[in-house]
Motif scaffolding. Structure first.
Motif, short mmCIF file in Angstrom:
data_model
loop_
_atom_site.label_atom_id
_atom_site.label_comp_id
_atom_site.label_asym_id
_atom_site.label_seq_id
_atom_site.Cartn_x
_atom_site.Cartn_y
_atom_site.Cartn_z
N ASN A 125 -8.84 2.39 2.91
CA ASN A 125 -8.85 2.26 4.23
C ASN A 125 -7.10 1.66 4.44
OD1 ASN A 125 -9.27 1.36 7.17
ND2 ASN A 125 -11.43 1.96 6.65
N ARG A 126 -6.94 1.08 5.67
CA ARG A 126 -5.67 0.72 5.82
C ARG A 126 -6.00 -0.78 6.76
NH1 ARG A 126 -3.51 0.78 10.74
NH2 ARG A 126 -1.59 0.61 9.87
N GLY A 127 -4.67 -1.44 7.07
CA GLY A 127 -4.77 -2.38 8.00
C GLY A 127 -5.62 -3.78 7.56
N GLU A 128 -5.98 -4.40 8.49
CA GLU A 128 -6.77 -5.75 8.24
C GLU A 128 -7.97 -5.59 7.68
OE1 GLU A 128 -9.35 -7.15 9.65
OE2 GLU A 128 -10.37 -5.44 10.76
N ILE A 129 -8.60 -4.47 7.80
CA ILE A 129 -10.02 -4.15 7.06
C ILE A 129 -9.70 -4.15 5.48
CG2 ILE A 129 -10.35 -1.98 7.27
CD1 ILE A 129 -12.95 -4.97 7.58
N ALA A 187 -5.20 0.12 -3.47
CA ALA A 187 -4.90 0.34 -2.04
C ALA A 187 -4.51 1.73 -1.92
CB ALA A 187 -3.87 -0.68 -1.42
N ILE A 188 -4.64 2.35 -1.02
CA ILE A 188 -4.06 3.72 -0.62
C ILE A 188 -3.28 3.42 0.80
CG2 ILE A 188 -5.87 5.24 -1.83
CD1 ILE A 188 -6.97 5.68 1.12
N ALA A 189 -2.20 4.07 0.54
CA ALA A 189 -1.24 3.94 1.71
C ALA A 189 -0.57 5.17 2.06
CB ALA A 189 -0.06 2.83 1.40
N SER A 190 -0.47 5.47 3.51
CA SER A 190 0.43 6.42 4.21
C SER A 190 1.71 6.47 4.08
CB SER A 190 -0.30 6.91 5.33
OG SER A 190 0.17 5.81 6.42
N ASP A 191 2.46 7.27 4.21
CA ASP A 191 3.98 6.82 4.48
C ASP A 191 4.31 5.83 5.35
OD1 ASP A 191 4.24 8.84 2.75
OD2 ASP A 191 5.13 10.08 3.97
N ALA A 192 3.55 5.50 6.32
CA ALA A 192 3.70 4.36 7.33
C ALA A 192 3.30 2.93 6.83
CB ALA A 192 2.92 4.82 8.60
N ASP A 193 2.48 2.97 5.73
CA ASP A 193 1.98 1.75 5.27
C ASP A 193 2.45 1.49 4.08
OD1 ASP A 193 0.40 1.51 7.83
OD2 ASP A 193 -1.30 2.46 7.07
N LEU A 194 3.55 2.04 3.54
CA LEU A 194 3.67 1.91 2.02
C LEU A 194 4.06 0.18 1.90
CD1 LEU A 194 5.68 5.05 1.07
CD2 LEU A 194 3.41 4.41 0.18
N HIS A 195 4.66 -0.36 2.94
CA HIS A 195 5.15 -1.85 2.80
C HIS A 195 4.00 -2.91 3.50
CE1 HIS A 195 8.44 -0.51 0.73
NE2 HIS A 195 8.69 0.74 1.47
N GLU A 249 -2.92 -2.25 -7.34
CA GLU A 249 -2.20 -0.76 -7.38
C GLU A 249 -2.12 -0.16 -6.26
OE1 GLU A 249 -2.31 2.72 -10.40
OE2 GLU A 249 -2.92 0.98 -11.06
N VAL A 250 -1.02 0.78 -5.73
CA VAL A 250 -1.01 1.12 -4.71
C VAL A 250 -0.85 2.87 -4.87
CG1 VAL A 250 0.22 1.37 -2.29
CG2 VAL A 250 0.31 -0.78 -3.67
N VAL A 251 -1.64 3.46 -4.10
CA VAL A 251 -1.39 4.88 -4.41
C VAL A 251 -0.84 5.59 -2.94
CG1 VAL A 251 -2.90 7.26 -5.03
CG2 VAL A 251 -3.42 5.16 -5.79
N PRO A 252 0.14 6.19 -2.79
CA PRO A 252 0.63 6.92 -1.70
C PRO A 252 -0.15 8.16 -1.36
CG PRO A 252 2.40 6.73 -3.25
CD PRO A 252 1.23 6.35 -4.12
N ILE A 253 -0.76 8.12 -0.31
CA ILE A 253 -1.81 8.98 0.10
C ILE A 253 -1.23 10.27 1.06
CG2 ILE A 253 -2.82 7.86 2.06
CD1 ILE A 253 -4.70 9.27 -0.82
N GLY A 254 -0.25 10.16 1.77
CA GLY A 254 0.41 11.22 2.10
C GLY A 254 1.13 10.83 3.48
N PRO A 255 1.63 11.81 4.39
CA PRO A 255 2.20 11.39 5.73
C PRO A 255 1.45 10.54 6.39
CG PRO A 255 2.30 13.77 5.21
CD PRO A 255 1.20 13.43 4.33
N ALA A 256 1.96 9.92 7.61
CA ALA A 256 1.42 8.97 8.46
C ALA A 256 0.26 9.28 9.25
CB ALA A 256 2.68 8.46 9.40
N PRO A 257 0.17 10.60 9.81
CA PRO A 257 -1.12 11.05 10.73
C PRO A 257 -2.26 11.01 9.82
CG PRO A 257 0.73 12.45 11.10
CD PRO A 257 1.20 11.68 10.02
N SER A 258 -3.36 10.50 10.20
CA SER A 258 -4.49 10.05 9.43
C SER A 258 -5.37 11.33 8.92
CB SER A 258 -5.53 9.29 9.96
OG SER A 258 -5.61 9.48 11.47
N SER A 259 -4.94 12.54 9.69
CA SER A 259 -5.63 13.49 9.35
C SER A 259 -4.85 14.47 8.08
CB SER A 259 -5.52 14.73 10.45
OG SER A 259 -3.97 14.92 10.79
#
Lengths: 167, 502
Positions: free
Chosen positions: B13-17, B34-42, B51-61
């Motif tokens: 997931n992302r964000g506060e949860i 954690a997993i992070a889209s391009d919008a959430d890397l920081h 650890e953080v795994v980049p998971i793809g572009p910003a759109p959740s789809s």
């Protein structure tokens, strides 16, 4: 210095004259100037004393954009040097213009060029933050121009559709 | 179900949860990835996780909703458990099954329970059979507009159209008049298709002036089920919660007990394990109807934590590890009152229009009994791609009045500069006499209420303009080169050269 401050669509001319360290004379829309004491407590957080009343408010300006927070309410807008602003007049926002107030993606067009629409009729669906918003025709008339296509990303304030009002 | 101890949790997931779950893991001696889209890397989860795994572009789809990629991230980083949070893949039974098939622990209910409750129509059938009262309407998805019209006339307008796969207020439409049905049906279907990949829609009778009251349940792998009382979530805009409180200001103890028993019964009926929530519609006469069961952690779970002292994420982790709940219904109590204000990037002065943008200044309040769950940091953007919730302000008090006073105090010191937020809405809400008395229902919050109660004070607007002018003046003064005493360096250099020539 004369500034044109636009917050939430309302523009106010403000003359700012520094008096002393942390003290300013502020004239709003040519009114009698008032004296304001201001101290930046931390980046973007200000203590203001306006006519004996002290308030801690948020305010941050950067390259012509300005954002504030007063009593919990956040407002964003622009601050322009009045002389430079005089060169920038004109632009969109006409009577039959359909524009979006937030960035998003065009989901569907509900009208075609040349179509007759009535005021209040949904003409386009824009999605932002997983929510579909139907934008309605501001006037009755004929759709003269559609500036976007389905699937296109649009910026806040972008002109989407122009409707020529029927007389 | 693989209920056994684990050491490293993928937080899907992302964000506060995501932050809430990472904190829970660390408190239980577990590592969190954690997993992070391009919008959430920081964003905050990426900073807190092991650890953080980049998971793809910003759109959740293209990122958080890609089950294969999320599972791959778990396997690649040596995780032996997956916590889905809420939203995204949390109620995707196929994903839960894939996690189990890969030999990992799923920190959530069995896929069969997700399926049984995931389709609202199936859940209505199951609950009806188990003797749980449901709102009158259809128990199957509508075939076509003609059928919708026929049923609507049978049960009478107004009605609600709801996406069978729905949740979070999406794919819901109120219909007052037959002539609006066609348009509303296609809108609900389109939103259901878009948000949940399922355009099936069913009909419910609209119960006017009802309250949305939900019961938190916890169940372990040995079949023990308890409830942790209710949360009142009736303050909603666009059928989405914006303020919640626990306990409900109106629930009678007998109704609380009955509702709690029904919720436990619903959980047992589907073989539930972990944390879940049964949502009920509480009618004015005190009768209540089962709406749905959310087979995951809820956004508003902290208010239950505040009044019961039970760590819900901790309970999820322990149950998934195969431990017994160790809670007995008769020993569970609650104390005081807790409220949650959802701080949204939305402008209450414009009917809660989303207002994504930069958090130029972001400073959270603190103080006694104040908890802020957020996933953002100062300087970050609230992205347009996800739910616009910035944070949750959760406050506890000895009683409701104290909780509200504390919440108001905290809200007034919450510094967010850059975007409008829902903060002024709560300050106005806490002034409303009906609200103060606890008299409200799901229809409370209307555009008219906002117009009347969100005051545009000329004094405040003047102060805002002055603040904007002074900040802008400062910025421009800083960017101007300081005036030097005497002639410019070029003139001085020329003079020196000229002197040398002599």
């Amino acid at each position: 210095m004369e500034l044109l401050i636009t917050l939430e669509g309302t523009t106010t001319a403000v003359e700012v004259t520094p008096v002393d360290e942390g003290r300013y004379r502020i004239a709003l829309e040519g009114a009698e100037p008032i004296e304001v004491e201001a101290e930046e407590l931390s980046r973007g957080e200000w203590s203001l004393r306006v006519q004996q009343e002290r308030a801690v408010v948020g305010a941050l300006a950067s390259r012509g954009e300005v954002a504030v927070q007063v009593a919990g309410r956040g407002m964003a807008g622009t601050a322009l040097d009045a002389r430079r602003a005089a060169l920038r007049l004109g632009g969109a926002g006409g009577l039959g213009d359909v524009s979006t107030q937030m960035p998003g993606v065009v989901v569907r067009l509900l009208c075609t060029e040349g179509a007759e629409v009535v005021e209040g009729q949904p003409v386009i669906v824009v999605e932002a933050m997983k929510m579909e918003n139907e934008l309605k025709a501001p006037v009755s008339g004929v759709v003269r121009a559609i500036h976007v296509t389905s699937g296109q990303a649009v910026e806040s304030g972008a002109l989407l559709i122009h409707i020529e009002p029927s007389s | 179900m693989n209920l056994r101890p684990f050491h490293r949790v993928l937080v899907a997931n992302r964000g506060e949860i995501a932050v809430r779950i990472i904190r829970g893991c660390h408190e239980h001696g577990l590592e969190a990835v954690a997993i992070a889209s391009d919008a959430d890397l920081h964003a905050l989860p990426a900073r807190l996780a092991n650890e953080v795994v980049p998971i793809g572009p910003a759109p959740s789809s293209q990122s958080y909703l890609l089950a294969d990629r999320v599972l791959r991230a778990a396997l690649d980083t040596g995780c032996d458990a997956v916590h889905p949070g809420y939203g995204f893949l949390a109620e995707n039974a196929d994903f839960a099954q894939a996690v189990l098939d890969a030999g990992l622990v799923w920190i959530g209910p069995p896929p069969s329970a997700i399926r049984a409750m995931g389709s609202k129509t199936a859940a209505r059938q199951t609950m009806s059979k188990a003797g749980v009262p449901v709102v009158p309407g259809t128990v199957e998805a509508l075939a076509d507009p003609d059928e919708a019209m026929k049923i609507a006339h049978e049960i009478g307008f107004p009605i609600m159209l709801k996406a069978a796969a729905g949740g979070g207020g999406k794919g819901m439409r109120r219909v007052d008049r037959p002539e609006d049905l066609h348009h509303a049906l296609s809108a609900a279907q389109s939103e259901g298709e878009k948000s949940f990949g399922d355009g099936a829609v069913y009909v419910e009778k609209l119960i006017e002036r009802g309250r949305h009251v939900e019961i938190q349940v916890l169940a372990d792998g040995a079949g023990q089920v308890v409830h942790l009382f209710e949360r009142d979530c009736s303050i909603q805009r666009r059928h989405q919660k914006v303020f919640e409180e626990a306990p409900s200001p109106v629930l009678e103890p007998e109704t609380r007990r009955a509702m709690g028993e029904v919720a436990c019964e619903a959980a047992r009926a589907v073989g539930y394990i972990g944390a879940g929530t049964c949502e009920f519609l509480l009618a004015q006469d005190g009768s209540f109807y089962f709406l749905e069961m959310n087979t995951r952690l809820q956004v508003e779970h902290p208010i239950t934590e505040m009044i019961t002292g039970v760590d819900l994420v901790g309970a999820q982790l322990r149950v998934a590890a195969g431990e017994p709940l160790g809670l007995r219904q008769e020993e569970l109590t609650f104390r005081g009152h807790a409220v949650e204000c959802r701080i949204y990037a939305e402008d209450p002065y414009k009917n809660f229009m989303p207002s994504p943008g930069p958090l130029k200044v972001y400073r959270e309040p603190s103080g006694p009994w104040v908890r802020v769950d957020s996933g953002v940091v100062e300087g970050a953007d609230v992205p347009i791609h996800y739910d616009p919730m910035v944070a949750k302000l959760v406050v506890w008090g000895e009683d409701r009045a104290q909780a509200l006073a504390r919440a108001a105090r905290a809200l007034r010191t919450y510094k967010i500069v850059g975007i409008p937020t829902s903060i002024p809405f709560f300050l106005a809400l806490f002034q409303d006499p009906s609200f103060i008395e606890g008299r409200y229902n799901t229809g409370f919050l209307t555009p008219e209420w906002l117009d009347e109660n969100l005051i545009r004070s000329p004094e405040q607007e003047k102060l805002a303009t002055i603040a904007a002018a002074i900040a802008s003046y400062h910025e421009q003064a800083k960017s101007r080169p300081p005036r030097r005493e005497g002639p410019s360096p070029w003139v001085q250099a020329g003079r020196i050269t000229a002197m040398r020539g002599r």
